[in-house]
Scaffold this motif. Structure first.
Motif, short mmCIF file in Angstrom:
data_model
loop_
_atom_site.label_atom_id
_atom_site.label_comp_id
_atom_site.label_asym_id
_atom_site.label_seq_id
_atom_site.Cartn_x
_atom_site.Cartn_y
_atom_site.Cartn_z
N ARG A 1 -44.63 -3.99 -1.32
CA ARG A 1 -45.19 -4.44 -2.59
C ARG A 1 -46.71 -4.50 -2.49
NH1 ARG A 1 -44.68 -10.24 -4.73
NH2 ARG A 1 -46.69 -9.58 -5.55
N ARG B 1 -40.29 -4.24 -9.14
CA ARG B 1 -39.76 -5.55 -9.51
C ARG B 1 -38.59 -5.95 -8.62
NH1 ARG B 1 -39.02 -4.33 -15.79
NH2 ARG B 1 -38.49 -2.34 -14.80
N ALA C 1 -49.96 -10.02 -2.05
CA ALA C 1 -49.08 -11.12 -1.64
C ALA C 1 -49.66 -12.42 -2.16
CB ALA C 1 -48.95 -11.16 -0.12
N ARG D 1 -39.95 -6.97 -5.16
CA ARG D 1 -40.55 -8.32 -5.17
C ARG D 1 -39.47 -9.39 -5.11
NH1 ARG D 1 -44.60 -6.15 -8.99
NH2 ARG D 1 -43.26 -6.79 -10.71
N ASP E 1 -38.99 -12.14 -2.10
CA ASP E 1 -38.97 -13.58 -2.41
C ASP E 1 -37.70 -14.23 -1.88
OD1 ASP E 1 -41.42 -13.38 -3.65
OD2 ASP E 1 -40.60 -13.27 -5.68
#
Length: 446
Positions: A66, A332, A69, A335, A339
């Protein structure tokens, strides 16, 4: 009537691991790592830590990474990596000594981490996994923008023996075309910093097939790389994948034969140029300076059984099961997976992967050896599996021979011809099993 075989598309699939992650599925019962590693050899493990962050996402990139951060995510990610390392080391147990033969930090861009965070990453590998980074080959990937003096100093001090710099092109217009904007002056400065550290092996990655690239501009990048006398140079063909920045603008159904031919021309020009300048070809992509210091096993052997992967994009290998975390290409989705990983507390089980039976192990060993310039000694295959590759894969090997892609080396060595090596990305997929093909075809790209 003479039937003419349809020309084989040379750029189908980069086989850097088998089975591919798109063949992975949820593992029934989420098996305990301790059970997966029970009875497995721990004498020469490989350690890989995946850092899924980059300062920019290149237009061709389909790696699990990604951009940026925010909000201390790198710290939370390293917290999770530490929890995972502790759980994995516990699962390995103490019934037999745990030894690591090599280590690598990849991504993403590991040097996206700040110097203190790189120190912590090394501490996790050493204190929790037991890897002696100063005593084994340690390879780290970097980008020109993140190859700062303080980061490189940490890596050199902690035992890095190989630094791979993703340059891709020394021509600024080509870098922009690949959505990898960078100034050549900054690239040269980064290379100078790497050389100043004294890290024994410098690798430079270059890409061919970029829009607007010509024989002359390709030669310019090759010569610019050679000026630094890197111990290794990797030549990568440009791939445009669905859901990547460049892939969104192309019709995936259009088979661009002209592009295939252009890439093959650039590959041959690059190969011949490096061979003429004292480099030896190790695989389709990898070229090593003839006088470069040894680095232990070559690139493909890190995919053999006994791989410990830390991080949400890393794979782990036992002799019977390959496992990892969830996989995606869309930003997306990536991410969300990162997470979730950062919030995970319990790393004692494997959730996603694929069982590898004897037949798959044979395919894997053959294709990973065959795609190396040295080829596959038949005695090695016979010793490991008690069988003959010609008996296990008669149709596939006959197809290679009929195309002129197998060298005439007798019955005890399977080796590709130079033209066979050039078509490595077409050869690899031909050895995929029906089960893996079906799983990959059923995978829902996200």
């Amino acid at each position: 009537m003479t039937v003419t075989e349809t020309p084989v598309r040379p750029y189908q699939h980069y086989v850097y691991a088998y089975p591919h992650k798109t063949a992975y599925r949820k593992l029934p019962g989420s098996p305990r790592l301790a059970d997966l590693w029970a009875g497995e050899s721990r004498a020469a493990l490989s350690l890989y830590a995946h850092i899924p962050f980059c300062e920019v996402r290149c237009g061709f990139c389909n790696l699990f990474t990604r951009i940026g951060a925010p909000d201390g995510l790198t710290g939370r990610y390293l917290d999770a990596l530490e929890r995972q390392a502790i759980a994995v080391r516990e699962a390995l147990g103490d019934t037999a000594p745990v030894r690591f033969a090599n280590a690598a930090f990849g991504g993403g861009t590991p040097t996206y981490l700040e110097a203190a965070e790189l120190e912590r990453l090394c501490d996790i590998a050493e204190r929790h996994m037991g890897a002696d980074l100063r005593a084994i080959p340690l390879s780290v990937e970097a980008s020109p923008a993140t190859a700062t003096a303080d980061r490189l100093a940490v890596l050199a001090e902690r035992g890095t023996t190989r630094l791979s710099l993703g340059v891709q092109s020394f021509v600024e217009a080509e870098a922009r075309a690949a959505v990898r904007p960078q100034r050549r002056a900054d690239v040269e400065t980064a290379l100078s910093r790497v050389r100043d550290t004294g890290i024994p092996v410098l690798n430079i990655d270059l890409i061919y097939g970029i829009d607007g690239q010509t024989a002359a501009s390709w030669r310019l990048s090759l010569d610019a790389a050679l000026a630094w006398r890197p111990e290794e140079i990797y030549l990568y063909p440009l791939y445009v994948r669905p859901l990547t920045g460049l892939g969104r603008h192309l019709d995936p159904e259009v088979a661009d034969r002209d592009w295939d031919e252009a890439r093959l021309r650039r590959y041959r020009e690059g190969r011949d140029h490096l061979l003429a300048h004292g480099y030896e070809q190790v695989s389709m992509r990898m070229f090593r300076r003839a006088d470069a210091p040894p680095q232990g096993p070559d690139d493909y052997t890190c995919q053999t059984d006994g791989m410990i992967g830390l991080g949400c994009g890393a794979r782990s290998y036992t002799s019977k099961v390959h496992y990892s975390f969830d996989y995606a290409v869309d930003m997306r989705e990536i991410r969300a997976i990162i997470d979730d990983y950062a919030a995970t507390e319990d790393f004692s089980r494997a959730s996603v992967g694929r069982a590898v039976d004897e037949g798959e192990a044979r395919r894997r060993h053959l294709l990973q050896s065959l795609l190396q310039a040295e080829g596959l000694p038949v005695a090695d295959y016979r010793r490991r599996f008690g069988a003959e590759p010609y008996e296990d894969f008669p149709a596939e090997l006959e197809t290679l021979a009929s195309r002129g892609w197998l060298a005439d080396t007798g019955t005890e060595l399977l080796r590709l011809t130079p033209e066979g090596l050039a078509h490595s990305d077409a050869i690899g997929p031909e050895f995929f099993s029906p089960g893996v093909r079906a799983a990959m075809a059923d995978y829902e790209l996200r």
